[in-house]
Design an enzyme around this catalytic site. Structure first.
Site, mmCIF file in Angstrom:
data_model
loop_
_atom_site.group_PDB
_atom_site.id
_atom_site.type_symbol
_atom_site.label_atom_id
_atom_site.label_comp_id
_atom_site.label_asym_id
_atom_site.label_seq_id
_atom_site.Cartn_x
_atom_site.Cartn_y
_atom_site.Cartn_z
ATOM 1 N N SER A 35 0.968 -1.220 -0.106
ATOM 2 C CA SER A 35 -0.137 -0.275 -0.013
ATOM 3 C C SER A 35 0.943 1.188 0.098
ATOM 4 O O SER A 35 1.957 1.291 0.861
ATOM 5 C CB SER A 35 -0.809 0.003 1.287
ATOM 6 N N HIS A 66 -3.349 0.945 -4.648
ATOM 7 C CA HIS A 66 -2.813 -0.349 -5.498
ATOM 8 C C HIS A 66 -3.457 -0.188 -6.798
ATOM 9 O O HIS A 66 -4.550 -0.393 -7.319
ATOM 10 C CB HIS A 66 -3.238 -1.462 -4.965
ATOM 11 N N HIS A 88 -5.544 -8.806 -1.799
ATOM 12 C CA HIS A 88 -5.787 -9.040 -0.663
ATOM 13 C C HIS A 88 -6.979 -10.227 -0.392
ATOM 14 O O HIS A 88 -8.099 -9.795 -1.161
ATOM 15 C CB HIS A 88 -5.945 -7.960 0.311
ATOM 16 N N TYR A 90 -8.987 -9.989 1.980
ATOM 17 C CA TYR A 90 -10.476 -9.201 2.367
ATOM 18 C C TYR A 90 -11.013 -8.517 1.130
ATOM 19 O O TYR A 90 -12.258 -8.329 1.349
ATOM 20 C CB TYR A 90 -9.995 -8.204 3.525
ATOM 21 N N GLU A 91 -10.496 -8.398 0.026
ATOM 22 C CA GLU A 91 -11.219 -7.887 -0.971
ATOM 23 C C GLU A 91 -12.360 -9.229 -1.684
ATOM 24 O O GLU A 91 -13.073 -8.768 -2.358
ATOM 25 C CB GLU A 91 -10.297 -7.955 -2.357
ATOM 26 N N ALA A 118 2.849 -2.226 3.732
ATOM 27 C CA ALA A 118 2.406 -1.006 4.803
ATOM 28 C C ALA A 118 2.075 -1.925 5.978
ATOM 29 O O ALA A 118 1.209 -3.002 5.891
ATOM 30 C CB ALA A 118 1.437 -0.308 4.601
ATOM 31 N N MET A 221 -2.368 -7.164 6.469
ATOM 32 C CA MET A 221 -3.267 -7.965 5.759
ATOM 33 C C MET A 221 -2.887 -8.647 4.538
ATOM 34 O O MET A 221 -3.954 -8.807 3.765
ATOM 35 C CB MET A 221 -4.641 -7.274 5.670
ATOM 36 N N SER A 222 -1.591 -8.834 4.422
ATOM 37 C CA SER A 222 -1.150 -9.339 3.024
ATOM 38 C C SER A 222 0.256 -10.227 3.415
ATOM 39 O O SER A 222 0.576 -10.682 4.173
ATOM 40 C CB SER A 222 -0.740 -8.299 2.106
ATOM 41 N N ASN A 245 2.227 3.141 10.950
ATOM 42 C CA ASN A 245 1.515 3.500 12.247
ATOM 43 C C ASN A 245 2.048 2.674 13.370
ATOM 44 O O ASN A 245 2.379 1.485 13.140
ATOM 45 C CB ASN A 245 -0.029 3.516 12.291
ATOM 46 N N HIS A 259 -6.640 4.435 6.502
ATOM 47 C CA HIS A 259 -5.784 3.869 5.306
ATOM 48 C C HIS A 259 -5.084 5.234 4.906
ATOM 49 O O HIS A 259 -4.020 5.086 4.193
ATOM 50 C CB HIS A 259 -6.795 3.295 4.413
HETATM 51 O O1 LIG Z 1 -0.191 -5.136 3.076
HETATM 52 P P1 LIG Z 1 -0.426 -3.953 1.992
HETATM 53 O O2 LIG Z 1 -1.031 -4.213 0.643
HETATM 54 O O3 LIG Z 1 0.668 -3.073 1.978
HETATM 55 O O4 LIG Z 1 -1.578 -3.058 2.767
HETATM 56 C C1 LIG Z 1 -1.786 -2.683 4.027
HETATM 57 O O5 LIG Z 1 -2.348 -1.379 4.288
HETATM 58 C C2 LIG Z 1 -3.787 -1.767 4.133
HETATM 59 C C3 LIG Z 1 -4.430 -0.999 5.081
HETATM 60 O O6 LIG Z 1 -4.227 0.351 5.240
HETATM 61 C C4 LIG Z 1 -4.094 -3.182 4.164
HETATM 62 O O7 LIG Z 1 -4.310 -3.687 2.635
HETATM 63 C C5 LIG Z 1 -2.835 -3.618 4.694
HETATM 64 O O8 LIG Z 1 -2.540 -5.006 4.255
HETATM 65 N N1 LIG Z 2 -3.870 -5.172 10.281
HETATM 66 C C1 LIG Z 2 -3.293 -3.996 10.111
HETATM 67 N N2 LIG Z 2 -2.556 -3.761 8.977
HETATM 68 C C2 LIG Z 2 -2.011 -2.582 8.553
HETATM 69 N N3 LIG Z 2 -1.588 -1.935 7.489
HETATM 70 C C3 LIG Z 2 -0.988 -0.868 7.920
HETATM 71 N N4 LIG Z 2 -1.261 -0.730 9.126
HETATM 72 C C4 LIG Z 2 -2.002 -1.631 9.638
HETATM 73 C C5 LIG Z 2 -2.302 -2.145 10.962
HETATM 74 O O1 LIG Z 2 -2.127 -1.286 11.923
HETATM 75 N N5 LIG Z 2 -2.858 -3.107 11.245
#
Ligand SMILES: O=P(O)(O)O[C@H]1O[C@H](CO)[C@@H](O)[C@H]1O
Ligand SMILES: Nc1nc2[nH]cnc2c(=O)[nH]1
Length: 294
Positions: A35, A66, A88, A90-91, A118, A221-222, A245, A259
């Site tokens: 991200s 993305h 992802h 979750y999509e 991220a 989440m990836s 963060n 986000h």
């Molecule tokens: O893992 P990438 O794709 O970098 O993205 C991260 O950032 C998004 C949340 O802000 C979520 O999709 C998390 O997985």
């Molecule tokens: N689950 C999760 N995904 C993220 N992607 C970017 N920051 C975060 C976070 O704090 N938690």
């Protein structure tokens, strides 16, 4: 798993063949941009780029930050392919769809996969803007059976029961730290453990405390499914988490993550991440495709 969720070897091959008919590049390295990190593709020279919507069999990106483009090109004398946008769970994609490009990369001749993401930090020593070299991961969906390797095994890609103990290459991790020192950014970097959760919501405070107690340094989440599929088919893997963060762990803390803030930190650190990845690709050896993490 239902048969409609399965993807045949031919399906991957058709996509690889289509791509090879459209570009002269034959990538040795693949990069998945996290991200806000899509700018990694901008450094590639002699680009050929394809919208995901034009590539047969490719899923579509639905997440802001993305772009949904596959970019081929040269970086420091190495042939690369870069995903500007990942998929992802979750999509709503199946995990096999989420990881579809990784097997296509294998069929294109890629030897090394760079994953970037991220992530939120749980470790007290990791601040927003820091960069974590991924030493290992906890694949929470995988631990409960949400794993792209579930279902019939495709022996042409790899074994039924692949080892994951060495999935993040140790030599590349050491080289990355050496390069960080030379670039004067070692103070931003440390190794750590990434955990994948399903998302799309960010963590509750109780969940954040649980992850922290389990020894997780950063959460997102990836990445884990991509790395599992890459390791299964024998790709060497290197991973970076950009800490965007801090995950809120205290009921007194009024901060909350969103986000937009995640993407903003990506923009702020884009140059450093780009420098690191470029130097690492330039200096790493190709054709040394052994998993040797420790
Ligand atoms: O893992 P990438 O794709 O970098 O993205 C991260 O950032 C998004 C949340 O802000 C979520 O999709 C998390 O997985
Ligand atoms: N689950 C999760 N995904 C993220 N992607 C970017 N920051 C975060 C976070 O704090 N938690």
């Amino acid at each position: 798993m239902h048969s409609k969720d399965q993807i045949s070897h031919d399906d991957y091959q058709k996509t690889a063949d289509w791509l090879m008919s459209q570009t002269k590049h034959r990538p040795q390295v693949a990069i998945i941009c996290g991200s806000g990190l899509g700018m990694l593709a901008d450094t590639l020279k002699c680009q050929d780029s394809f919208a995901y919507s034009d590539i047969p069999g490719f899923p579509q990106s639905t997440v802001q930050g993305h772009a949904g483009r596959l970019v081929f090109g040269e970086l420091k004398g190495k042939s690369c392919v870069c995903m500007q946008g990942r998929f992802h769970m979750y999509e709503g994609h199946s995990l096999l769809k989420t990881t579809f490009p990784v097997r296509v990369f294998k069929l294109l001749g890629v030897e090394t996969l760079f994953v970037t993401n991220a992530a939120g930090s749980l470790a007290d020593g990791l601040q927003p803007g820091d960069i974590m070299i991924i030493k290992d991961h906890v694949n929470f969906p995988g631990l409960v059976g949400l794993n792209p390797l579930c279902g019939p095994n495709d022996d042409k890609f790899g074994p039924r029961f692949p080892a994951m103990s060495g999935c993040y290459d140790k030599n590349l991790r050491c080289l990355a730290m050496e390069i960080a020192k030379q670039l004067g950014v070692a103070g931003l970097m440390q190794e750590g453990v990434y955990a994948m959760v399903g998302g799309p919501n960010f963590e509750t405070i109780a969940e954040a405390r649980l992850l922290h107690r389990l020894g997780v340094d950063a959460v997102g989440m990836s990445t884990a499914p991509e790395v599992v599929v890459a390791t299964h088919c024998g790709l060497r893997v290197f991973g970076l988490s950009l800490i965007t963060n801090k995950v809120v762990k205290s009921y007194e803390d009024l901060d909350s993550v969103n986000h937009e803030g995640v993407l903003e930190v990506g923009r702020l650190r884009s140059h450093t991440v780009q420098q690191l990845v470029t130097e690492l690709i330039g200096r790493m050896e190709i054709n040394n495709n052994t998993n040797n993490a420790a």
